[in-house]
Design a protein around this motif. Structure first.
Motif, PDB file in Angstrom:
ATOM      1  N   LEU A 440     -51.905 -20.239  -8.793  1.00 49.82           N
ATOM      2  CA  LEU A 440     -51.626 -20.640 -10.174  1.00 49.82           C
ATOM      3  C   LEU A 440     -52.853 -21.197 -10.867  1.00 49.82           C
ATOM      4  CD1 LEU A 440     -48.125 -22.349  -9.732  1.00 49.82           C
ATOM      5  CD2 LEU A 440     -48.600 -20.136 -10.781  1.00 49.82           C
ATOM      6  N   LEU A 441     -53.760 -21.824 -10.118  1.00 48.14           N
ATOM      7  CA  LEU A 441     -54.904 -22.495 -10.737  1.00 48.14           C
ATOM      8  C   LEU A 441     -56.262 -21.977 -10.278  1.00 48.14           C
ATOM      9  CD1 LEU A 441     -53.644 -26.203 -10.531  1.00 48.14           C
ATOM     10  CD2 LEU A 441     -53.532 -24.666 -12.501  1.00 48.14           C
ATOM     11  N   ALA A 442     -56.347 -21.410  -9.088  1.00 51.36           N
ATOM     12  CA  ALA A 442     -57.644 -20.982  -8.557  1.00 51.36           C
ATOM     13  C   ALA A 442     -58.170 -19.778  -9.327  1.00 51.36           C
ATOM     14  CB  ALA A 442     -57.525 -20.648  -7.082  1.00 51.36           C
ATOM     15  N   PRO A 443     -59.488 -19.574  -9.321  1.00 49.96           N
ATOM     16  CA  PRO A 443     -60.077 -18.422 -10.022  1.00 49.96           C
ATOM     17  C   PRO A 443     -59.598 -17.106  -9.418  1.00 49.96           C
ATOM     18  CG  PRO A 443     -61.757 -20.045  -9.462  1.00 49.96           C
ATOM     19  CD  PRO A 443     -60.509 -20.451  -8.734  1.00 49.96           C
ATOM     20  N   PRO A 444     -59.637 -16.026 -10.199  1.00 47.59           N
ATOM     21  CA  PRO A 444     -59.268 -14.708  -9.666  1.00 47.59           C
ATOM     22  C   PRO A 444     -60.176 -14.306  -8.514  1.00 47.59           C
ATOM     23  CG  PRO A 444     -59.404 -14.663 -12.070  1.00 47.59           C
ATOM     24  CD  PRO A 444     -59.968 -15.972 -11.628  1.00 47.59           C
ATOM     25  N   ARG A 445     -59.614 -13.526  -7.597  1.00 45.38           N
ATOM     26  CA  ARG A 445     -60.427 -13.006  -6.503  1.00 45.38           C
ATOM     27  C   ARG A 445     -61.434 -12.008  -7.052  1.00 45.38           C
ATOM     28  NH1 ARG A 445     -55.483 -12.186  -3.263  1.00 45.38           N
ATOM     29  NH2 ARG A 445     -55.750  -9.996  -3.699  1.00 45.38           N
ATOM     30  N   TYR A 456     -58.669   6.960  -6.482  1.00 46.07           N
ATOM     31  CA  TYR A 456     -59.655   6.360  -7.367  1.00 46.07           C
ATOM     32  C   TYR A 456     -59.789   4.901  -6.985  1.00 46.07           C
ATOM     33  CZ  TYR A 456     -55.264   5.035  -9.572  1.00 46.07           C
ATOM     34  OH  TYR A 456     -53.987   4.571  -9.788  1.00 46.07           O
ATOM     35  N   SER A 457     -60.844   4.256  -7.477  1.00 50.27           N
ATOM     36  CA  SER A 457     -61.088   2.858  -7.135  1.00 50.27           C
ATOM     37  C   SER A 457     -60.202   1.940  -7.974  1.00 50.27           C
ATOM     38  CB  SER A 457     -62.561   2.504  -7.371  1.00 50.27           C
ATOM     39  OG  SER A 457     -63.387   3.260  -6.521  1.00 50.27           O
ATOM     40  N   ILE A 458     -59.595   0.970  -7.329  1.00 56.34           N
ATOM     41  CA  ILE A 458     -58.829  -0.055  -8.027  1.00 56.34           C
ATOM     42  C   ILE A 458     -59.769  -1.236  -8.219  1.00 56.34           C
ATOM     43  CG2 ILE A 458     -56.740  -1.468  -7.998  1.00 56.34           C
ATOM     44  CD1 ILE A 458     -56.116   1.468  -7.913  1.00 56.34           C
ATOM     45  N   LEU A 459     -60.325  -1.378  -9.420  1.00 55.69           N
ATOM     46  CA  LEU A 459     -61.334  -2.406  -9.630  1.00 55.69           C
ATOM     47  C   LEU A 459     -60.740  -3.805  -9.642  1.00 55.69           C
ATOM     48  CD1 LEU A 459     -63.497  -0.620 -12.346  1.00 55.69           C
ATOM     49  CD2 LEU A 459     -63.818  -0.669  -9.873  1.00 55.69           C
ATOM     50  N   LYS A 460     -59.564  -3.937 -10.263  1.00 54.55           N
ATOM     51  CA  LYS A 460     -58.904  -5.240 -10.327  1.00 54.55           C
ATOM     52  C   LYS A 460     -57.418  -5.053 -10.043  1.00 54.55           C
ATOM     53  CE  LYS A 460     -62.088  -7.434 -13.583  1.00 54.55           C
ATOM     54  NZ  LYS A 460     -62.213  -8.138 -14.887  1.00 54.55           N
ATOM     55  N   PRO A 461     -57.052  -4.999  -8.768  1.00 54.14           N
ATOM     56  CA  PRO A 461     -55.641  -4.780  -8.440  1.00 54.14           C
ATOM     57  C   PRO A 461     -54.747  -5.848  -9.045  1.00 54.14           C
ATOM     58  CG  PRO A 461     -57.034  -4.555  -6.498  1.00 54.14           C
ATOM     59  CD  PRO A 461     -57.902  -5.095  -7.572  1.00 54.14           C
ATOM     60  N   VAL A 462     -53.624  -5.418  -9.581  1.00 55.50           N
ATOM     61  CA  VAL A 462     -52.665  -6.328 -10.202  1.00 55.50           C
ATOM     62  C   VAL A 462     -51.936  -7.122  -9.127  1.00 55.50           C
ATOM     63  CG1 VAL A 462     -50.487  -6.413 -11.488  1.00 55.50           C
ATOM     64  CG2 VAL A 462     -52.361  -4.962 -12.285  1.00 55.50           C
ATOM     65  N   ILE A 463     -51.772  -8.400  -9.373  1.00 57.02           N
ATOM     66  CA  ILE A 463     -51.036  -9.284  -8.469  1.00 57.02           C
ATOM     67  C   ILE A 463     -49.759  -9.714  -9.179  1.00 57.02           C
ATOM     68  CG2 ILE A 463     -51.075 -11.514  -7.282  1.00 57.02           C
ATOM     69  CD1 ILE A 463     -54.119 -11.123  -7.008  1.00 57.02           C
ATOM     70  N   LYS A 464     -48.626  -9.553  -8.516  1.00 61.88           N
ATOM     71  CA  LYS A 464     -47.325  -9.858  -9.099  1.00 61.88           C
ATOM     72  C   LYS A 464     -46.962 -11.330  -8.860  1.00 61.88           C
ATOM     73  CE  LYS A 464     -46.282  -5.581 -10.325  1.00 61.88           C
ATOM     74  NZ  LYS A 464     -46.079  -5.183 -11.734  1.00 61.88           N
TER      75      LYS A 464
END
Length: 535
Positions: A440-445, A456-464
């Motif tokens: 909830l608070l930490a920076p994105p991976r 294809y490359s998933i540059l920023k996979p969505v997190i649910k």
């Protein structure tokens, strides 16, 4: 409203009335009713009642008989379309890759481990290590005690394993060893030139219609093997049915029958408990190839927290669980007490539409509570809604936060590096948002080390993220989130507001961290403090 998705086909006629819908679900397992497959709906109702009042946290269950799904459920916010962390249930897929490589004459279970890694050999190798075989890894009898840990290692994981001398002669003593399974993954990659994930894709995953999945890689680009696979409940059920079918799927032999027979059979004693205690434990009946033998002649895939695929060969049945439990024996005991006895016959039972309706009604009331009591009214909600709070400098590099309340929902936004990201939390229902962070608070991976099922490359996979909120008192707002595909438990933050000298200030701190789905430990909590901007 709490709910669980439950699919029970009441009559075969219903299947005939929906040919278009079924045509769109060709990758799904066939459905039936409990009674048509000789199973009592009443027994499944008893299981649902017991599971709901047991104090356990279950995420899903699915029961198959004669290759057909007869009952299935997901505790909200979990659902059939979400993947789930598998933890050590991943291990069985790694062992299957080994079996396929054996069938393709790429290796033998009697091959020595050191023969696969000429460029990773340490300066000295113990005599026990020289004699260690692939089978010793499969049966968790590598003999290392303690097992090597690579979580903080930056170098060659194979070298780390090979330089850890076994305490016991390999093949003689059961000692659970995560790195042994990693070595199996590394061996498959060494002899095939592909990660276990990519190797299994055309051989297992695609034929079973399992798509949109991923498996974590280690820093060297090797599938973790031991953990890291994420699958849906039905994906697990398909794999379980494949094993139950002797490796046959849609008339095609995907896994050699003899390998499955060998891989599911008792291979090594895994408990020194007295007989009176051992017979009560599903962890005392012996170990197979990266699978556990259990009570009632069961064999299962087994992951931390209660990720189970239980094969019940004597009943031609399969039970699948995903969960977040510490007392996993209690979880399995519910199956032994209610679901297995519910299997009454190999022939259909008398139709029971009323019981099936009751089962659906009870299932519809299931769900996971967020952990806080009923929300109270807060006069501050209107005051802080639509306002920005500038934060003091902090380790999470959050510049400001923003709250908005509308129609019983809360939007919580974070500004970091001059970019704003937001999530939605429901006051009554779990609301799902797409995020780039698994906290909830930490920076994105920034490092997405996964084998991904895509061309294809998933540059920023969505997190649910599924979230709920509540005012626990007039000045305290709690937001609880579940990263349904990334972690097992929930993460809650507490936002405490203080009005002083015509200024509204906020303190935000974690109440409960999410249980990690990727390696050891949780980060130290960071407390955020800030003041509201009056526009």
């Amino acid at each position: 409203m709490k709910k669980v998705f439950l699919i029970v086909l009441v009559t075969v006629c219903m299947m005939r009335l929906q040919p278009v819908a079924l045509a769109q679900e060709v990758s799904k397992l066939p459905r039936s009713t409990p009674e048509l497959e000789g199973v009592s709906s009443a027994g499944i109702i008893d299981f649902i009642n017991a599971a709901d009042t047991s104090g356990l946290e279950n995420h899903s269950f699915m029961m198959l008989r004669h290759g057909k799904v007869i009952a299935e459920g997901w505790w909200e916010p979990y659902g059939p379309d979400y993947k789930h962390v598998m933890f050590s249930a991943s291990k069985t897929f790694t062992a299957t890759a080994v079996g396929l490589a054996v069938s393709e004459n790429r290796l033998k279970v009697t091959d020595k481990i050191i023969s696969f890694f000429p460029y990773s050999l340490p300066d000295s190798i113990s005599e026990y290590m020289k004699g260690m075989t692939v089978k010793d890894l499969l049966t968790m009898s590598a003999g290392q005690d303690p097992e090597p840990s690579a979580w903080s290692a930056n170098g060659d994981w194979m070298t780390l394993f090979l330089s850890t001398a076994p305490k016991y002669k390999p093949g003689t003593v059961f000692k659970y060893n995560n790195m042994a399974t990693f070595m199996l993954s590394a061996i498959v990659q060494q002899v095939t030139g592909e990660t276990v994930f990519n190797y299994l894709m055309p051989r297992i995953f695609k034929p079973l219609g399992i798509r949109g999945i991923d498996w974590d890689l280690n820093p060297q680009g090797i599938s973790m093997g031991m953990i890291g696979l994420r699958l849906r409940t039905e994906d697990l059920a398909k794999f379980g049915q494949l094993l139950s079918n002797g490796g046959v799927w849609n008339g095609k032999q995907l896994i050699p029958k003899e390998w499955i027979k060998e891989a599911t059979a008792f291979q090594i004693k895994n408990s020194d408990e007295p007989e009176e205690k051992r017979i009560l434990s599903d962890w005392g009946q012996g170990y197979a190839y990266q699978m556990w033998r259990g009570k009632n002649n069961t064999v299962r895939l087994d992951g931390m927290g209660g990720q189970f695929v239980v094969l019940i060969p004597d009943k031609d049945a399969i039970v699948v669980f995903t969960a977040n439990n510490t007392n996993t024996q209690k979880q399995l005991d519910l199956m032994h007490k209610y679901l297995i006895p519910a299997i009454r016959s190999d022939k259909p039972l008398a139709p029971a539409p009323a019981l099936q309706a009751e089962m659906a009604k009870k299932a519809a009331a299931l769900g996971i509570t967020p952990g806080f009591e009923k929300s109270v009214a807060s006069g501050l909600e209107k005051s802080v809604s639509g306002k920005e709070f500038i934060l003091s400098e902090n380790e999470n590099k959050i510049q400001s936060v923003y709250f908005s309340f509308k129609n019983g929902d809360c939007t919580f936004a974070i500004k970091r590096d001059n970019a704003v990201s937001s999530i939605k939390a429901g006051g009554k229902e779990w609301l799902v948002s797409n995020t780039l962070s698994a906290s909830l608070l930490a920076p994105p991976r920034t490092n997405f080390s996964k084998s991904v099922d895509a061309n294809y490359s998933i540059l920023k996979p969505v997190i649910k993220l599924a979230a709920k909120y509540a005012w626990t008192d007039e000045k305290s707002l709690e937001i609880t989130g579940r990263f349904v595909e990334e972690t097992l438990g929930s993460e809650t933050i507490v936002c405490k507001f203080l009005e002083q000298n015509n200024e509204v200030r906020v303190t935000i701190e974690p109440k409960t961290p999410a249980r990690s789905g990727r390696g050891p430990g949780n980060q130290q909590p960071v407390v955020l403090r800030g003041a509201m901007v009056n526009l």
